[in-house]
Enzyme design. Structure first.
Site, PDB file in Angstrom:
ATOM      1  N   SER A 250       0.863  -1.175   0.000  1.00 27.14           N
ATOM      2  CA  SER A 250       0.000   0.000   0.000  1.00 27.14           C
ATOM      3  C   SER A 250       0.900   1.225   0.000  1.00 27.14           C
ATOM      4  CB  SER A 250      -0.890  -0.003   1.242  1.00 27.14           C
ATOM      5  OG  SER A 250      -0.111   0.392   2.358  1.00 27.14           O
ATOM      6  N   LYS A 251       0.254   2.386  -0.031  1.00 27.22           N
ATOM      7  CA  LYS A 251       1.020   3.637  -0.068  1.00 27.22           C
ATOM      8  C   LYS A 251       1.936   3.779   1.161  1.00 27.22           C
ATOM      9  CE  LYS A 251      -1.271   4.828  -3.674  1.00 27.22           C
ATOM     10  NZ  LYS A 251      -2.665   4.423  -3.723  1.00 27.22           N
TER      11      LYS A 251
END
Ligand code: GLU
Length: 297
Positions: A250-251
């Site tokens: 994920s980010k």
């Protein structure tokens, strides 16, 4: 045999990470190794999360890696543009009218809470199966407009089977998997399912390669292809790239974001890391795109 046409369809909701690069690379190699072409489409249907700056960064990161597209991008080079979903409303509208004319659509005002209240306990994997609360008693039926309502599409209680190039044979019963699904939200936003089918069909995409979180969506899409009279492309769903904890990137995984990767590596090193994750090479050594093309994936 038709010339393969692949595509990369990122949502510009953040900087890309290794997982996005991995999917882009495999899709690019798959069509380029067979003399095909590759489209870049910006999937910015969610106005809250999409930002033009992220779309520009996606283009910049792809250029940096040498993953050039033949059609598409923000400036829309190519015969099937525009290639940015927020500029394609008229095409989705046309498809929606055809679906409504089929008699299989109906307006729905159920809230998420209403739908969750009708869920059986076994749907505990987060999937929401719509139980047909707003469905007219007799279908097909003429579409009755109701301003502010979502448009739902009735699904058949039958198995949809397809062969995924990577995951093998799949069978999904849409009535059990998701139930009647939304093609346009009450606030007017287009559903991903409708937009992706219209775009892939009108852009002449012959193979859809993407993350395997979308594997079962392919069945909804095949159903839409059928109703809209388009040929389905071939599907190939690649495993998602996970971090060291085995969780989908994920980010938050900064060390695998393109920002970090570009600061600390050359393009060949990043390609090597992605190619190694895909088991194309035995260790993550630097490698060029032309050398990867020789591997004939
Ligand atoms: N826009 C989707 C994403 O960024 C990909 C959709 C697709 O490839 O069909 O996850």
């Amino acid at each position: 045999m038709k010339t393969p046409v692949g595509r990369f369809a990122p949502s510009p909701s953040g900087r890309m990470h290794l997982g996005n690069i991995y999917t882009a690379l495999l899709s690019w190699l798959s069509v380029k190794s067979r003399g095909g072409s590759w489209i870049l489409r910006i999937e910015d249907l969610d106005p809250q999360r999409s930002k033009i700056e992220y779309a520009r960064l996606i283009e910049d990161d792809l250029h940096w890696l040498g993953l050039e597209w033949d059609e598409g991008g923000l400036d829309g080079v190519g015969p099937n543009g525009p290639y940015v979903q927020s500029r394609r409303h008229h095409l989705y509208e046309e498809a929606l009218e055809r679906l409504k004319a089929s008699g299989l659509c109906y307006p729905c005002s159920c809230t998420r809470a209403d739908i969750l209240a009708t869920q059986a306990p076994h749907e505990s994997d987060g999937r929401v199966v719509y139980k047909g609360t707003c469905r007219p008693p007799v279908m097909p039926s003429p579409y009755m407009d109701r301003p502010g309502a979502a448009v739902r599409l009735m699904v058949p209680d039958e198995d949809i089977s397809f062969i995924d190039r990577i995951k093998g044979p799949q069978t999904v019963n849409l009535a059990r998997h998701c139930g009647d699904f939304i093609v346009r939200r009450g606030d007017g936003a287009w559903s991903y399912q409708l937009a992706v089918v219209v775009d892939d069909a009108l852009m002449g995409v012959t193979e859809v390669m993407r993350g395997d979180d979308l594997l079962l969506s392919a069945a909804q899409q095949i159903y839409l292809y059928r109703l809209l009279g388009f040929d389905s492309p071939e599907f190939a769903h690649v495993p998602l790239v996970c971090n060291e904890q085995g969780i989908r990137l994920s980010k938050r995984d900064r060390s695998l974001s393109m920002e970090y990767l570009r600061e600390h590596h050359t393009p060949e090193e990043v390609l090597g890391i992605a190619a190694h994750r895909a088991s194309l090479i035995p260790s993550p050594f630097p490698i060029s795109l032309s050398a990867l093309l020789q591997l004939k994936v």
